[in-house]
Write an enzyme that holds these catalytic residues in place. Structure first.
Site, mmCIF file in Angstrom:
data_model
loop_
_atom_site.group_PDB
_atom_site.id
_atom_site.type_symbol
_atom_site.label_atom_id
_atom_site.label_comp_id
_atom_site.label_asym_id
_atom_site.label_seq_id
_atom_site.Cartn_x
_atom_site.Cartn_y
_atom_site.Cartn_z
ATOM 1 C CG LEU A 132 14.131 -3.205 9.426
ATOM 2 C CD1 LEU A 132 14.249 -4.173 8.241
ATOM 3 C CD2 LEU A 132 13.189 -3.792 10.464
ATOM 4 C CB CYS A 143 10.282 -3.818 7.142
ATOM 5 S SG CYS A 143 10.669 -2.186 7.724
ATOM 6 N N GLY A 187 -2.357 -3.618 14.023
ATOM 7 C CA GLY A 187 -2.577 -2.422 13.216
ATOM 8 C C GLY A 187 -3.627 -1.542 13.857
#
Ligand SMILES: Cc1cc2nc3c(=O)[nH]c(=O)nc-3n(C[C@H](O)[C@H](O)[C@H](O)COP(=O)(O)OP(=O)(O)OC[C@H]3O[C@@H](n4cnc5c(N)ncnc54)[C@H](O)[C@@H]3O)c2cc1C
Ligand SMILES: Cc1cc2nc3c(=O)[nH]c(=O)nc-3n(C[C@H](O)[C@H](O)[C@H](O)COP(=O)(O)O)c2cc1C
Ligand code: FES
Lengths: 268, 300
Positions: free
Chosen positions: B71, B124, B239
């Site tokens: 991140l 995440c 995805g």
């Protein structure tokens, strides 16, 4: 597969006090596995991974080389390695140099000579005449001069302190050269401010030129966006690192700033 | 034909850039939009700048990539300048992350004027310090974060969830209770691991990383299908989408829009135009008038 290929360092050449070239066996199978001058590898030392230009491409002996200048932790660690030690390489990545025309000027500043040296080999082998300006701060830091002379290229040295060849900046040397010679194209790699100076000059002389850019790289896969440049958003790891002058004109941050690992701008 | 609406925002087509892909600068977001995306999403950013993990942060595996970028972002104040430089008229989402409901709310209120929607990254799989999946794996925390943001802003709020939970519907229902206007499914799967067999070392500096790309598509599709039956807010599917057929599968499963990430590695940002062209042709052949007609068809 974009995963590091762990290879033994076959040979280490000390190019100068601060630069070493590491040679690896590399299968040349005629696919994208065959590197082109101007492309780079992601080099993994099991602690960190950084982009390095391919400075030597030998399709006959099936060898490649990368040349690394000691500037910080990672490069220091690489300099401590010995022949027989291992490094991970993934790549080749990015868009390399193209050859257009039959008389080319190549200009490398400091470690920027790395991709230029493999370009010069390549161009000379194809019967293209290359004038090279190899520039550095001082004589002991001049790179690949003998190697490039052996290819038949016309090598001009240029040092800030005048200890070898022309005394002054690469840009001054180029300016002098362009007064009495003309070229079909030029290639250059070096500190960004040096390239900015050259950019303005070749633009005035209408010489199509390719520039090799550097930006912070994480993935080198074109995904993370870390290496994207303003204002076009191009990824240096995919659309670059080499750009023609007309493309570079669109890269507004060229010569002004680059971004660090967090994405924060650092101004030159 | 491809035009659609998501939480009241008009999109020229239902494809969006996934968070964290080419999303750190206005320039790259503008480019992705010019390449055909219907909307763009920023890289997830936080209040303070973050350098992320050391390299290697990505490695390819069969069927995709594992990443532990960590991140990285230049922080709220710098990111605001990027948001302001995004071209006018581009539907844009900011992806934000923090470690608490307060942090999320602070980020959201600071930028709501600059974006069309806000996507909350509570998913995440490799974030540090109580961020990311540490929130999205806890139904109660998920509720609190979504609710805190929802109460502070007037733009639509999207919760992006992790598939790495035992009961995804429970989390999704809690996000909806918290006030989520839409749900994005899924963040990267796993975490996964890749080891170099010559050195016996994990390749990523963080060891583990989130899995993305074609290999996770069946899981993502199942998540969309499952959650569609349990909530009544729109779902954004993501995805492993690499072509228009994949996009159709997601729409049929219940997604109202799709995000594309890893496929950019294989096809470049031009993938958006390719998917849209394929989708339009498919819709003509199958006599669909609009995207909504396709959403959730696998359920009837
Ligand atoms: C396409 C490309 C080709 C390169 N080719 C060569 C080469 O042939 N030989 C060579 O010696 N160097 C090359 N570099 C530069 C090299 O990757 C880094 O400058 C160097 O590894 C940093 O060394 P360090 O970690 O020891 O120093 P540090 O002190 O940690 O870093 C010095 C500077 O290097 C740059 N840098 C650090 N990490 C990265 C990274 N992941 N990606 C890009 N830049 C980084 C930053 O600007 C940083 O300020 C190339 C860079 C790029 C982008
Ligand atoms: C390099 C990389 C960085 C990512 N960064 C983020 C991020 O910052 N925030 C986020 O919510 N998701 C992030 N993701 C996850 C993607 O948005 C997406 O959910 C996931 O990759 C699955 O989609 P894909 O298979 O199309 O890539 C990242 C994925 C990758 C590969
Ligand atoms: S380094 Fe990740 S996109 Fe170029």
């Amino acid at each position: 597969m974009h995963a590091p290929n762990v290879l033994e360092i076959k040979k280490i050449i000390e190019e100068s006090e601060t630069v070493k070239t590491l040679i690896f066996d590399w299968k040349m199978d005629g696919t994208e596995n065959n590197p082109q001058p101007g492309q780079f590898m992601m080099v993994w030392n099991f602690e960190d991974e950084k982009p390095m230009s391919i400075s030597l491409i030998d399709p006959i002996e099936e060898k490649i080389g990368i040349s690394i200048k000691k500037v910080g932790d990672f490069t220091q660690q690489i300099h401590e390695l010995e022949e027989g030690d291992q490094l991970g390489l993934r790549g080749p990545y990015g868009r390399g140099f193209e050859i257009k025309g039959s008389k080319i000027l190549a200009i490398g500043g400091g470690i920027g000579m790395a991709p230029i040296a493999s370009f010069v080999d390549h161009a000379q082998k194809r019967g293209v005449h290359v004038d090279v300006i190899s520039a550095s701060m001082t004589k002991n830091e001049l790179l690949f001069v003998e190697r490039m002379k052996k290819t038949g290229a016309h090598v001009l040295t240029c040092t800030d302190d005048g200890t070898c060849g022309f005394q002054g900046f690469a840009t001054d040397r180029v300016e002098g050269l362009l007064k009495d010679s003309s070229y079909d194209m030029a290639v250059t790699c070096g500190p960004e401010l040096m390239m900015k100076g050259i950019f303005d000059m070749v633009d005035t002389h209408h010489i199509p030129t390719q520039f090799s850019m550097e930006r912070y790289m994480k993935c080198a896969l074109g995904l993370c966006g870390q290496c994207c440049v303003d204002n076009e958003g191009w990824r240096i790891c995919v659309e670059g690192p080499v750009f023609w002058s007309h493309e570079l004109k669109m890269i507004k941050e060229f010569g002004k700033y680059h971004r660090d690992a967090s994405g924060t701008r650092n101004y030159y | 034909m491809l035009e659609t609406e998501l939480c009241g925002i008009k999109l020229k087509n239902p494809t969006m850039l996934a968070a964290g892909i080419m999303g750190s600068t206005a320039s790259s977001l503008n480019w992705v939009y010019r390449c055909g995306a219907g909307a763009v999403i920023t890289k997830s950013f936080s209040i303070q700048p973050n350098f992320g993990y050391k390299n290697p942060t990505t490695v390819e595996v069969s069927g995709g990539v594992i990443n532990a970028i960590g991140l990285s972002n230049p922080g709220l104040e710098t990111f605001k300048k990027e948001l302001q430089s995004i071209d006018k008229g581009i539907p844009k989402l900011a992806s934000i992350y923090g470690a608490s409901p307060d942090e999320f709310a602070h980020l959201a209120t600071s930028i709501e004027d600059m974006v069309d929607m806000i996507e909350l990254n509570v998913s995440c799989p490799h974030a540090m310090g109580g961020c990311g999946a540490a929130i999205g794996q806890d139904p109660e925390l998920t509720y609190k974060v979504v609710n805190a943001v929802k109460k502070s802003v007037s733009v639509p709020v999207v919760a992006k969830l992790t598939p790495n939970v035992t009961d995804l519907t429970e989390i999704a229902v809690n996000a909806q209770k918290g006030g989520a206007d839409a749900i994005t499914l899924i963040n990267s799967l796993g975490p996964g691991l890749k080891i170099d067999i010559k050195t016996a070392k994990p390749i990523l500096s963080n060891g583990f990383g989130g899995m993305s790309g074609p290999a996770i598509k069946p899981v993502a599709l199942r998540c969309v299908f499952e959650v569609y039956a349990a909530v009544n807010v729109p779902i954004i599917g993501v995805g492993g989408i690499s072509n228009y057929q994949d996009a159709v599968e997601f729409l049929y499963s219940g997604a109202s829009a799709v995000q594309i990430g890893t496929a950019i590695m294989y096809n470049g940002p031009e993938i958006f135009a390719e998917i849209c062209q394929g989708l339009e042709k498919f819709m003509i052949e199958h006599k669909f008038q609009n995207i909504d007609e396709m959403v959730g068809l696998a359920h009837v």
